[in-house]
Design a protein around this motif. Structure first.
Motif, mmCIF file in Angstrom:
data_model
loop_
_atom_site.group_PDB
_atom_site.id
_atom_site.type_symbol
_atom_site.label_atom_id
_atom_site.label_comp_id
_atom_site.label_asym_id
_atom_site.label_seq_id
_atom_site.Cartn_x
_atom_site.Cartn_y
_atom_site.Cartn_z
ATOM 1 N N HIS A 1 13.191 -1.908 -22.106
ATOM 2 C CA HIS A 1 13.565 -2.882 -21.084
ATOM 3 C C HIS A 1 14.158 -2.167 -19.871
ATOM 4 O O HIS A 1 15.106 -1.406 -20.011
ATOM 5 N N HIS A 2 13.607 -2.445 -18.691
ATOM 6 C CA HIS A 2 14.097 -1.805 -17.466
ATOM 7 C C HIS A 2 14.141 -2.818 -16.327
ATOM 8 O O HIS A 2 13.188 -3.569 -16.124
ATOM 9 N N VAL A 3 15.219 -2.832 -15.584
ATOM 10 C CA VAL A 3 15.305 -3.620 -14.360
ATOM 11 C C VAL A 3 15.157 -2.649 -13.196
ATOM 12 O O VAL A 3 15.503 -1.473 -13.303
ATOM 13 N N HIS A 4 14.631 -3.150 -12.080
ATOM 14 C CA HIS A 4 14.411 -2.257 -10.956
ATOM 15 C C HIS A 4 14.581 -2.963 -9.618
ATOM 16 O O HIS A 4 14.516 -4.175 -9.524
ATOM 17 N N MET A 5 14.805 -2.135 -8.599
ATOM 18 C CA MET A 5 14.852 -2.565 -7.199
ATOM 19 C C MET A 5 13.807 -1.751 -6.447
ATOM 20 O O MET A 5 13.710 -0.543 -6.645
ATOM 21 N N ASP A 6 13.032 -2.430 -5.607
ATOM 22 C CA ASP A 6 12.004 -1.777 -4.798
ATOM 23 C C ASP A 6 12.392 -1.819 -3.325
ATOM 24 O O ASP A 6 12.922 -2.820 -2.854
ATOM 25 N N PHE A 7 12.091 -0.741 -2.624
ATOM 26 C CA PHE A 7 12.294 -0.659 -1.179
ATOM 27 C C PHE A 7 11.061 0.001 -0.585
ATOM 28 O O PHE A 7 10.558 0.971 -1.132
ATOM 29 N N GLY A 8 10.560 -0.516 0.529
ATOM 30 C CA GLY A 8 9.396 0.103 1.132
ATOM 31 C C GLY A 8 9.008 -0.519 2.453
ATOM 32 O O GLY A 8 9.705 -1.375 2.989
ATOM 33 N N LYS B 1 -3.537 -3.635 8.382
ATOM 34 C CA LYS B 1 -4.568 -2.829 9.034
ATOM 35 C C LYS B 1 -4.618 -3.091 10.534
ATOM 36 O O LYS B 1 -5.061 -2.243 11.289
ATOM 37 N N ASP B 2 -4.112 -4.250 10.996
ATOM 38 C CA ASP B 2 -4.138 -4.547 12.427
ATOM 39 C C ASP B 2 -2.907 -4.012 13.162
ATOM 40 O O ASP B 2 -2.687 -4.311 14.322
ATOM 41 N N GLY B 3 -2.100 -3.198 12.485
ATOM 42 C CA GLY B 3 -0.945 -2.562 13.120
ATOM 43 C C GLY B 3 0.372 -3.224 12.744
ATOM 44 O O GLY B 3 0.403 -4.283 12.133
ATOM 45 N N GLY B 4 1.452 -2.581 13.115
ATOM 46 C CA GLY B 4 2.778 -3.080 12.803
ATOM 47 C C GLY B 4 3.219 -2.656 11.418
ATOM 48 O O GLY B 4 2.507 -1.979 10.691
ATOM 49 N N LYS B 5 4.447 -3.034 11.065
ATOM 50 C CA LYS B 5 4.947 -2.750 9.736
ATOM 51 C C LYS B 5 6.071 -3.713 9.418
ATOM 52 O O LYS B 5 6.684 -4.292 10.307
ATOM 53 N N ALA B 6 6.330 -3.899 8.136
ATOM 54 C CA ALA B 6 7.397 -4.787 7.691
ATOM 55 C C ALA B 6 8.149 -4.115 6.550
ATOM 56 O O ALA B 6 7.544 -3.541 5.642
ATOM 57 N N PHE B 7 9.460 -4.187 6.604
ATOM 58 C CA PHE B 7 10.293 -3.678 5.523
ATOM 59 C C PHE B 7 10.203 -4.636 4.338
ATOM 60 O O PHE B 7 10.164 -5.847 4.522
ATOM 61 N N THR B 8 10.132 -4.109 3.121
ATOM 62 C CA THR B 8 10.107 -4.945 1.922
ATOM 63 C C THR B 8 11.190 -4.486 0.958
ATOM 64 O O THR B 8 11.518 -3.300 0.904
ATOM 65 N N TRP B 9 11.743 -5.428 0.237
ATOM 66 C CA TRP B 9 12.665 -5.108 -0.860
ATOM 67 C C TRP B 9 12.437 -6.114 -1.963
ATOM 68 O O TRP B 9 12.015 -7.235 -1.716
ATOM 69 N N GLY B 10 12.668 -5.690 -3.186
ATOM 70 C CA GLY B 10 12.383 -6.586 -4.297
ATOM 71 C C GLY B 10 13.201 -6.282 -5.526
ATOM 72 O O GLY B 10 13.830 -5.222 -5.640
ATOM 73 N N LEU C 1 4.105 1.826 1.233
ATOM 74 C CA LEU C 1 4.698 3.069 0.764
ATOM 75 C C LEU C 1 6.163 2.746 0.465
ATOM 76 O O LEU C 1 6.847 2.173 1.308
ATOM 77 N N GLY C 2 6.637 3.083 -0.733
ATOM 78 C CA GLY C 2 8.002 2.717 -1.077
ATOM 79 C C GLY C 2 8.563 3.529 -2.222
ATOM 80 O O GLY C 2 7.977 4.521 -2.656
ATOM 81 N N ALA C 3 9.704 3.062 -2.729
ATOM 82 C CA ALA C 3 10.381 3.709 -3.852
ATOM 83 C C ALA C 3 11.001 2.649 -4.737
ATOM 84 O O ALA C 3 11.465 1.618 -4.251
ATOM 85 N N ARG C 4 11.019 2.919 -6.016
ATOM 86 C CA ARG C 4 11.608 2.023 -7.014
ATOM 87 C C ARG C 4 12.755 2.762 -7.692
ATOM 88 O O ARG C 4 12.610 3.894 -8.121
#
Length: 160
Positions: free
Chosen positions: A34-41, A46-55, A154-157
């Motif tokens: 059992h593992h809990v996790h946090m994601d950041f990325g 494809k049309d440009g731009g970027k958005a920060f994500t967390w989960g 592209l991110g890290a967990r």
């Protein structure tokens, strides 16, 4: 590199774990299942731009002699944390670990954004790095929706 620096500092203080203790940490992490996790990325359409994500999510990992499999559920916030559009992704996935620390995964879920609702599928790869009983996994994946949108992330967990 970070782990080596941390061990050097602990060794200088006289409290560094022994190699046997480090192996014990890895074994306990894998056997726990059992593992809990946090994601950041960042997600880049494809049309440009970027958005920060967390989960936040939960993963159940089954360790075998040379490889493993995992099942996970995940919720992500896309874009700025408190401001901007309230875009969310909720879904689940399967992971295959062909070698102990390399994960190949597929995920599917529902995307709720300013364009409405869409079904989204992802395929990616990540590599787990152990820090005592905590793992960090940089990853990359590509994703597409049922209405034809394509992007990559592209991110890290961080996983306990």
């Amino acid at each position: 590199m970070l782990m080596a620096l941390m061990l050097a500092l602990l060794n200088a203080a006289g409290v560094a774990p022994t190699p046997a203790e480090l192996e014990s940490y890895k074994l306990k992490f894998r056997q726990r299942g059992h593992h809990v996790h946090m994601d950041f990325g960042t997600t880049r359409p494809k049309d440009g731009g970027k958005a920060f994500t967390w989960g936040l999510g939960y993963e159940y990992y089954v360790d075998r002699k040379f490889n493993g499999v995992s099942v996970e559920v995940l919720g992500q916030k896309l874009g700025k944390v408190f401001k901007g559009p309230q875009d969310w992704w909720v879904g689940g996935g399967l992971g295959w670990w062909p070698v102990r620390d390399l994960k190949i995964f597929v995920q599917a879920g529902a995307l709720f954004d300013d364009l409405g609702r869409a079904t989204q599928a992802r395929v990616g790869v990540g590599y787990r790095l152990m820090f005592f009983m905590i793992a960090a996994m940089p990853y990359v994946y590509v994703q597409t929706t049922d209405d034809g949108r394509f992007s990559w992330s592209l991110g890290a967990r961080i996983q306990y």
